[in-house]
Design a protein around this motif. Structure first.
Motif, PDB file in Angstrom:
ATOM      1  N   UNK A 182       0.811  -1.222   0.000  1.00 17.86           N
ATOM      2  CA  UNK A 182       0.000   0.000   0.000  1.00 17.86           C
ATOM      3  C   UNK A 182       0.844   1.272   0.000  1.00 17.86           C
ATOM      4  N   UNK A 183       0.572   2.154  -0.946  1.00 19.38           N
ATOM      5  CA  UNK A 183       1.325   3.410  -1.032  1.00 19.38           C
ATOM      6  C   UNK A 183       0.656   4.488  -0.177  1.00 19.38           C
ATOM      7  N   UNK A 209      -4.219   7.723   1.410  1.00 20.80           N
ATOM      8  CA  UNK A 209      -4.167   6.370   0.870  1.00 20.80           C
ATOM      9  C   UNK A 209      -3.951   6.411  -0.638  1.00 20.80           C
ATOM     10  N   UNK A 210      -3.265   5.403  -1.138  1.00 18.93           N
ATOM     11  CA  UNK A 210      -2.942   5.296  -2.559  1.00 18.93           C
ATOM     12  C   UNK A 210      -2.290   6.576  -3.075  1.00 18.93           C
ATOM     13  N   UNK A 211      -1.328   7.086  -2.323  1.00 17.80           N
ATOM     14  CA  UNK A 211      -0.586   8.262  -2.773  1.00 17.80           C
ATOM     15  C   UNK A 211       0.129   7.947  -4.081  1.00 17.80           C
ATOM     16  N   UNK A 212       0.173   8.920  -4.965  1.00 16.97           N
ATOM     17  CA  UNK A 212       0.848   8.838  -6.265  1.00 16.97           C
ATOM     18  C   UNK A 212       0.182   7.850  -7.229  1.00 16.97           C
ATOM     19  N   UNK A 213      -0.965   7.276  -6.865  1.00 18.66           N
ATOM     20  CA  UNK A 213      -1.689   6.318  -7.725  1.00 18.66           C
ATOM     21  C   UNK A 213      -0.868   5.060  -7.983  1.00 18.66           C
ATOM     22  N   UNK A 214      -0.344   4.474  -6.907  1.00 19.90           N
ATOM     23  CA  UNK A 214       0.460   3.258  -7.019  1.00 19.90           C
ATOM     24  C   UNK A 214      -0.365   1.977  -7.018  1.00 19.90           C
ATOM     25  N   UNK A 215      -1.637   2.039  -6.645  1.00 21.87           N
ATOM     26  CA  UNK A 215      -2.447   0.823  -6.571  1.00 21.87           C
ATOM     27  C   UNK A 215      -2.506   0.150  -7.931  1.00 21.87           C
ATOM     28  N   UNK A 216      -2.299  -1.162  -7.998  1.00 20.36           N
ATOM     29  CA  UNK A 216      -2.233  -1.850  -9.295  1.00 20.36           C
ATOM     30  C   UNK A 216      -3.580  -2.074  -9.970  1.00 20.36           C
TER      31      UNK A 216
END
Length: 563
Positions: free
Chosen positions: A82-83, A100-107
């Motif tokens: 989790x970013x 949560x989901x900083x920088x849009x790292x969630x796959x």
């Protein structure tokens, strides 16, 4: 004394600097089949993390080169990690806020982009880029090699290089030279180009340390950054790599004479066994080069823009510089790129650099020290009230730093000598955290998924060519128009790929039947008329022509010399 060789090595482009920008430029040129030599004098090794955010746009470019999956495989914690960015008093203290989901790292698949961002240390990014470059026959890598000097005339650049171990010199004759050699650029210095702006903005220290068990020794949960607000040592602690490696960053103004070994336990709020592996001092700047070009010599990456790393834009912006300059150099070397094409590099990229530098400086001003308030760790109503107030301040002031798609994929070029612009075309400068797809010339082509899943071919971008222009036909009924544009491309000797995805959503997304997309995914022109598309193609290649755009449905003006 150095030993000199009288032999001269010929190449198309000499790239000075083996960091991400230089490697990306060599990769861009090499995949186009251009001869390129890259030289780097410093060992690109060690644990200094530099950048840790590979953003959405850079990952899209890696997908374009076919290596996005290689970077994902190199992730130290896996792409599902989790970013989150957590703000707390200490790692053993009270949580204040989180993103949560900083920088849009969630796959998870997102309609706005083809690749999610990734939290990964820069040295791993460089390793992936270097491995791909080494597969390219047209690229020569020379490490432990420094640039001594260069001269240029109207046709070539003649450079003298030195092997730092043997002190043997060699001369290289190139059509172009690019300085991607960082903040202390030798190329920039020899050109006499000054950096302009404000410096220093702050003096900082970054420490890499090993702390076995730290990830499970606190109750804040997994995150990519922990911003710690306390009077002892306001700082940022972040996981770096496997092997219990972490980074610890703080302002030198807040540390006094204390050592990292003394400061880290204070920031954690508890004792833990730790080993300091490296300490790196760095200065925050707000600087842009006076100019990015002199004759056949160009600057890219940190050699022409320096800003605080808050927001994670630096490495990513350098890689985007490399793609922009790379396809334009390749076009000129191939014979289909006109003089305006190289002129457009600085004009276009400076617009993005200026915005990112400004955003980063604002992010830097909202540091842990500036967000800190007394009594944050205090029990009772007063402590609760102060924490609630600070939480709202954090969420308001730091949002643009961690949710920045408006600049990452919403950046657009305005004034440019190769863009066919639309009447009153001034896309709104949205807040950093807001992104609205826009198909106007100069904008990144709006993304669309054509198939389920994330495999190659599922993204619209997989159907664009990096080796030339793409004519996107947004509805099948308009496909007959493509023949005229293909004929014009053949006359101009411009590589052109026609793609007709036959997806009803594309006509609405792009607003026209025909869209001319550049090798870097930016829209060069859109309209409904084949004659206009032919004129736009010549103009987008930098040809010194006077043309008119007759599309009645979408009359156009330009930013260049168009009648």
């Amino acid at each position: 004394m150095p030993k000199r060789s009288d032999d001269i090595i010929d190449t198309d482009v000499l790239v000075v600097g083996g960091g991400p920008a230089g490697l990306a430029l060599a990769l861009e040129l090499g995949t186009q089949g251009r001869r390129c030599m890259l030289v780097e004098c410093n060992p690109r090794s060690g644990l200094v993390p530099r950048a840790k955010t590979t953003n959405v746009r850079t990952r899209e470019l890696l997908r374009r080169w076919g290596i996005a999956d290689k970077l994902a495989a190199a992730s130290p914690f896996g792409t599902d990690y989790p970013s989150n960015v957590v703000f707390a008093t200490r790692m053993g203290g009270r949580e204040l806020a989180r993103f949560e989901n900083a920088f849009s790292c969630a796959p998870a698949r997102d309609p706005r982009f083809s690749e999610h961002a990734q939290w990964i240390p820069q040295y791993k990014v460089e390793a992936v880029l270097k491995a791909r470059v080494q597969e390219l026959d047209s690229v020569a890598l020379r490490f432990a090699t420094r640039l001594l000097d260069f001269t240029q005339d109207g046709d070539t650049v003649l450079a003298t290089l030195e092997d730092v171990e043997t002190r043997t010199t060699v001369r290289v004759r190139a059509r172009f030279l690019v300085g991607a050699d960082g903040a202390r650029s030798t190329v920039r210095e020899k050109l006499g180009i000054r950096m302009e702006g404000t410096s220093p903005l702050g003096q900082h220290t970054n420490v890499v340390f090993r702390a076995p068990g730290l990830a499970g020794a606190h109750a804040l949960g997994p995150a990519v950054m922990y911003w710690l607000l306390n009077p002892d040592v306001p700082c940022v602690i972040a996981p770096l790599d496997q092997g219990d490696l972490w980074t610890f960053g703080y302002s030198r103004a807040n540390s006094g004479d204390a050592t990292p070994e003394q400061l880290i336990p204070r920031a954690l709020g508890f004792d833990i066994g730790l080993e300091v592996l490296s300490t790196d001092e760095w200065t925050a700047h707000q600087l842009l080069a006076q100019r990015y070009r002199e004759g056949r010599v160009f600057l890219a990456g940190d050699a022409c823009h320096l800003h605080p790393p808050f927001g994670g834009h630096g490495m990513n912006m350098g890689i985007a510089d490399a793609v922009d300059l790379g396809w334009k150099l390749s076009a000129v070397l191939s014979g289909w790129g006109g003089p305006a094409l190289l002129d457009s590099y600085e004009i276009e990229r400076r617009q993005v650099h200026q915005r990112v530098v400004n955003e980063s400086v604002v992010n830097h001003s909202h540091s842990t020290s500036n967000l800190l308030q007394p009594h944050l760790d205090e029990d009772g109503e007063q402590g609760d009230a102060i924490r609630a107030e600070v939480r709202e301040r954090i969420l308001a002031l730091k949002r643009a730093e961690f949710y920045s798609l408006g600049v990452v994929i919403g950046a657009h070029y305005e004034a440019s000598p190769i863009l066919a612009r639309e009447p009153a075309d001034q896309p709104t400068l949205e807040p950093t955290y807001t992104y609205q797809p826009n198909a106007r010339p100069g904008c990144r082509a709006p993304h669309h998924w054509l198939q389920p899943g994330r495999q190659w071919g599922a993204s619209l971008y997989d159907h664009f060519t990096p080796a030339g222009f793409t004519l996107l036909v947004t509805r099948a009924a308009a496909e007959p128009h493509a023949a005229a544009v293909q004929a014009e491309a053949a006359t101009l000797r411009v590589p052109l790929l026609v793609t007709v995805p036959n997806d009803d959503a594309l006509r609405e997304l792009y607003g026209t039947d025909l869209v001319l997309v550049r090798p870097d995914h930016h829209v060069a022109w859109r309209g409904n008329d084949a004659q206009a598309a032919c004129a736009a193609l010549a103009f987008a290649c930098g040809a010194p022509v006077s043309i008119d755009f007759p599309d009645a449905d979408l009359p156009l003006t330009t930013t260049g010399d168009i009648a």
